[in-house]
Write a protein that holds these residues in place. Structure first.
Motif, PDB file in Angstrom:
ATOM      1  N   LEU A 109       0.942   7.642  -5.644  1.00  0.00           N
ATOM      2  CA  LEU A 109       1.313   8.973  -5.270  1.00  0.00           C
ATOM      3  C   LEU A 109       2.214   8.612  -3.772  1.00  0.00           C
ATOM      4  CD1 LEU A 109      -1.961  11.406  -5.940  1.00  0.00           C
ATOM      5  CD2 LEU A 109       0.244  10.964  -7.106  1.00  0.00           C
ATOM      6  N   ILE A 110       1.753   7.811  -2.805  1.00  0.00           N
ATOM      7  CA  ILE A 110       2.494   7.665  -1.654  1.00  0.00           C
ATOM      8  C   ILE A 110       3.760   7.139  -2.020  1.00  0.00           C
ATOM      9  CG2 ILE A 110       2.374   6.156   0.111  1.00  0.00           C
ATOM     10  CD1 ILE A 110      -0.728   6.236   0.220  1.00  0.00           C
ATOM     11  N   GLU A 111       3.674   6.253  -2.858  1.00  0.00           N
ATOM     12  CA  GLU A 111       5.125   5.619  -3.305  1.00  0.00           C
ATOM     13  C   GLU A 111       6.163   6.854  -3.893  1.00  0.00           C
ATOM     14  OE1 GLU A 111       7.076   3.281  -2.327  1.00  0.00           O
ATOM     15  OE2 GLU A 111       8.453   4.035  -3.336  1.00  0.00           O
ATOM     16  N   THR A 112       5.735   7.759  -4.429  1.00  0.00           N
ATOM     17  CA  THR A 112       6.383   8.863  -5.190  1.00  0.00           C
ATOM     18  C   THR A 112       6.825   9.710  -4.128  1.00  0.00           C
ATOM     19  OG1 THR A 112       5.142   8.618  -7.228  1.00  0.00           O
ATOM     20  CG2 THR A 112       6.235  10.680  -6.923  1.00  0.00           C
ATOM     21  N   ALA A 113       6.061  10.104  -3.387  1.00  0.00           N
ATOM     22  CA  ALA A 113       6.318  10.790  -2.002  1.00  0.00           C
ATOM     23  C   ALA A 113       7.452  10.412  -1.245  1.00  0.00           C
ATOM     24  CB  ALA A 113       5.226  11.144  -1.335  1.00  0.00           C
ATOM     25  N   ARG A 114       7.070   9.148  -0.882  1.00  0.00           N
ATOM     26  CA  ARG A 114       8.272   8.450  -0.132  1.00  0.00           C
ATOM     27  C   ARG A 114       9.710   8.225  -0.951  1.00  0.00           C
ATOM     28  NH1 ARG A 114       4.281   3.461   1.989  1.00  0.00           N
ATOM     29  NH2 ARG A 114       3.427   4.687   3.672  1.00  0.00           N
ATOM     30  N   MET A 115       9.511   8.229  -2.176  1.00  0.00           N
ATOM     31  CA  MET A 115      10.711   8.219  -2.988  1.00  0.00           C
ATOM     32  C   MET A 115      11.358   9.719  -2.858  1.00  0.00           C
ATOM     33  SD  MET A 115      11.411   8.395  -7.043  1.00  0.00           S
ATOM     34  CE  MET A 115      10.577  10.047  -6.775  1.00  0.00           C
ATOM     35  N   PHE A 116      10.520  10.703  -2.861  1.00  0.00           N
ATOM     36  CA  PHE A 116      11.373  11.985  -2.717  1.00  0.00           C
ATOM     37  C   PHE A 116      11.901  12.129  -1.382  1.00  0.00           C
ATOM     38  CE2 PHE A 116       8.424  13.420  -6.172  1.00  0.00           C
ATOM     39  CZ  PHE A 116       9.454  14.141  -7.122  1.00  0.00           C
ATOM     40  N   GLY A 117      11.195  11.761  -0.351  1.00  0.00           N
ATOM     41  CA  GLY A 117      11.555  11.827   0.940  1.00  0.00           C
ATOM     42  C   GLY A 117      12.920  11.136   1.020  1.00  0.00           C
ATOM     43  N   ARG A 118      12.927   9.699   0.532  1.00  0.00           N
ATOM     44  CA  ARG A 118      14.292   9.030   0.739  1.00  0.00           C
ATOM     45  C   ARG A 118      15.597   9.947  -0.071  1.00  0.00           C
ATOM     46  NH1 ARG A 118      10.839   4.521  -0.457  1.00  0.00           N
ATOM     47  NH2 ARG A 118      11.256   4.608  -2.443  1.00  0.00           N
ATOM     48  N   GLU A 119      15.149  10.458  -1.263  1.00  0.00           N
ATOM     49  CA  GLU A 119      16.026  11.140  -2.117  1.00  0.00           C
ATOM     50  C   GLU A 119      16.742  12.507  -1.242  1.00  0.00           C
ATOM     51  OE1 GLU A 119      14.857  10.152  -6.589  1.00  0.00           O
ATOM     52  OE2 GLU A 119      14.259  12.167  -5.930  1.00  0.00           O
ATOM     53  N   PHE A 120      15.688  13.143  -0.788  1.00  0.00           N
ATOM     54  CA  PHE A 120      16.177  14.427   0.040  1.00  0.00           C
ATOM     55  C   PHE A 120      16.813  14.045   1.109  1.00  0.00           C
ATOM     56  CE2 PHE A 120      13.420  16.163  -2.889  1.00  0.00           C
ATOM     57  CZ  PHE A 120      14.205  17.516  -3.464  1.00  0.00           C
ATOM     58  N   ASP A 121      16.704  12.977   1.891  1.00  0.00           N
ATOM     59  CA  ASP A 121      17.589  12.373   3.032  1.00  0.00           C
ATOM     60  C   ASP A 121      18.831  12.048   2.521  1.00  0.00           C
ATOM     61  OD1 ASP A 121      15.485  12.557   5.052  1.00  0.00           O
ATOM     62  OD2 ASP A 121      14.926  10.516   4.789  1.00  0.00           O
ATOM     63  N   GLU A 122      19.025  11.738   1.411  1.00  0.00           N
ATOM     64  CA  GLU A 122      20.301  11.349   0.798  1.00  0.00           C
ATOM     65  C   GLU A 122      21.075  12.559   0.639  1.00  0.00           C
ATOM     66  OE1 GLU A 122      20.072   8.285  -2.367  1.00  0.00           O
ATOM     67  OE2 GLU A 122      18.917   7.125  -1.291  1.00  0.00           O
ATOM     68  N   LEU A 123      20.285  13.399  -0.085  1.00  0.00           N
ATOM     69  CA  LEU A 123      21.014  14.746  -0.408  1.00  0.00           C
ATOM     70  C   LEU A 123      21.521  15.550   1.054  1.00  0.00           C
ATOM     71  CD1 LEU A 123      18.476  16.134  -3.249  1.00  0.00           C
ATOM     72  CD2 LEU A 123      21.003  15.441  -3.447  1.00  0.00           C
ATOM     73  N   THR A 124      20.417  15.414   1.825  1.00  0.00           N
ATOM     74  CA  THR A 124      20.763  15.952   3.209  1.00  0.00           C
ATOM     75  C   THR A 124      22.269  15.463   3.808  1.00  0.00           C
ATOM     76  OG1 THR A 124      18.872  16.633   3.725  1.00  0.00           O
ATOM     77  CG2 THR A 124      20.159  16.749   5.437  1.00  0.00           C
ATOM     78  N   ALA A 125      22.357  14.208   3.752  1.00  0.00           N
ATOM     79  CA  ALA A 125      23.651  13.432   4.287  1.00  0.00           C
ATOM     80  C   ALA A 125      24.801  13.845   3.395  1.00  0.00           C
ATOM     81  CB  ALA A 125      23.430  11.897   4.117  1.00  0.00           C
ATOM     82  N   MET A 126      24.631  13.874   1.872  1.00  0.00           N
ATOM     83  CA  MET A 126      25.753  14.140   1.097  1.00  0.00           C
ATOM     84  C   MET A 126      26.152  15.742   1.461  1.00  0.00           C
ATOM     85  SD  MET A 126      24.196  12.608  -2.228  1.00  0.00           S
ATOM     86  CE  MET A 126      25.023  13.543  -3.419  1.00  0.00           C
ATOM     87  N   ALA A 127      25.182  16.726   1.605  1.00  0.00           N
ATOM     88  CA  ALA A 127      25.700  18.110   2.030  1.00  0.00           C
ATOM     89  C   ALA A 127      26.264  17.994   3.267  1.00  0.00           C
ATOM     90  CB  ALA A 127      24.401  18.854   2.032  1.00  0.00           C
ATOM     91  N   ARG A 128      25.915  17.263   4.131  1.00  0.00           N
ATOM     92  CA  ARG A 128      26.400  17.439   5.481  1.00  0.00           C
ATOM     93  C   ARG A 128      28.090  16.819   5.287  1.00  0.00           C
ATOM     94  NH1 ARG A 128      21.459  15.651   8.740  1.00  0.00           N
ATOM     95  NH2 ARG A 128      20.710  17.731   9.290  1.00  0.00           N
ATOM     96  N   GLN A 129      28.218  15.787   4.661  1.00  0.00           N
ATOM     97  CA  GLN A 129      29.527  15.129   4.272  1.00  0.00           C
ATOM     98  C   GLN A 129      30.474  16.113   3.920  1.00  0.00           C
ATOM     99  OE1 GLN A 129      30.063  12.569   6.542  1.00  0.00           O
ATOM    100  NE2 GLN A 129      31.008  11.678   4.912  1.00  0.00           N
ATOM    101  N   ALA A 130      29.785  16.703   2.632  1.00  0.00           N
ATOM    102  CA  ALA A 130      30.815  17.728   1.957  1.00  0.00           C
ATOM    103  C   ALA A 130      30.979  18.747   2.535  1.00  0.00           C
ATOM    104  CB  ALA A 130      30.080  18.122   0.732  1.00  0.00           C
ATOM    105  N   THR A 131      30.243  19.476   3.704  1.00  0.00           N
ATOM    106  CA  THR A 131      30.419  20.567   4.558  1.00  0.00           C
ATOM    107  C   THR A 131      31.487  20.175   5.555  1.00  0.00           C
ATOM    108  OG1 THR A 131      28.224  21.359   4.204  1.00  0.00           O
ATOM    109  CG2 THR A 131      29.284  22.123   5.964  1.00  0.00           C
ATOM    110  N   MET A 132      31.513  19.051   6.165  1.00  0.00           N
ATOM    111  CA  MET A 132      32.343  18.462   7.174  1.00  0.00           C
ATOM    112  C   MET A 132      33.844  18.252   6.879  1.00  0.00           C
ATOM    113  SD  MET A 132      29.762  15.757   9.335  1.00  0.00           S
ATOM    114  CE  MET A 132      31.045  14.616   9.458  1.00  0.00           C
ATOM    115  N   HIS A 133      33.822  17.837   5.623  1.00  0.00           N
ATOM    116  CA  HIS A 133      35.049  17.603   4.829  1.00  0.00           C
ATOM    117  C   HIS A 133      35.366  18.643   4.019  1.00  0.00           C
ATOM    118  CE1 HIS A 133      35.034  13.656   6.909  1.00  0.00           C
ATOM    119  NE2 HIS A 133      33.889  13.510   6.402  1.00  0.00           N
TER     120      HIS A 133
END
Ligand SMILES: [Fe+2]
Length: 105
Positions: A19-43
């Motif tokens: 469960l800890i690994e699954t939760a950490r995986m979600f954390g990484r995935e949403f960090d990536e999504l946040t970065a992608m959303a910021r990039q899309a917004t900036m450009h």
């Protein structure tokens, strides 16, 4: 959603390795999504693919939170998370899905 996943990982008993690994995986995935959303917004790029991926991953995280809250209530998960907190973060995932146009009754 990234912060939810990360603090869930931190509040689980260390014996709950999967469960800890699954939760950490979600954390990484949403960090990536946040970065992608910021990039899309900036450009001023088309953000529809990021939104679609956010919907899909949030639905999966919502299901994880729902199963986790049920597991806490049934004392099948070792954690210092109280079921009320599980319910709270589950409601926030559902609210986020509503904001993105996917509401459940
Ligand atoms: Fe909250």
């Amino acid at each position: 959603m990234a912060e939810h996943a990360k603090f869930i990982a931190g509040l689980l008993d260390p014996s709950e390795e999967a469960l800890i690994e699954t939760a950490r995986m979600f954390g990484r995935e949403f960090d990536e999504l946040t970065a992608m959303a910021r990039q899309a917004t900036m450009h001023t790029l088309d953000i529809s693919s990021v939104t679609a991926e956010s919907r899909e991953k949030t639905a999966r995280l919502r299901d994880f939170k729902e199963a986790g809250t049920k597991g806490l209530l049934e004392c099948r998960i070792q954690s210092i998370i109280i079921p009320l907190l599980g319910d709270h973060v589950l409601r926030e995932a559902n609210h986020f899905l509503c904001i993105m146009g996917i509401c459940q009754n």
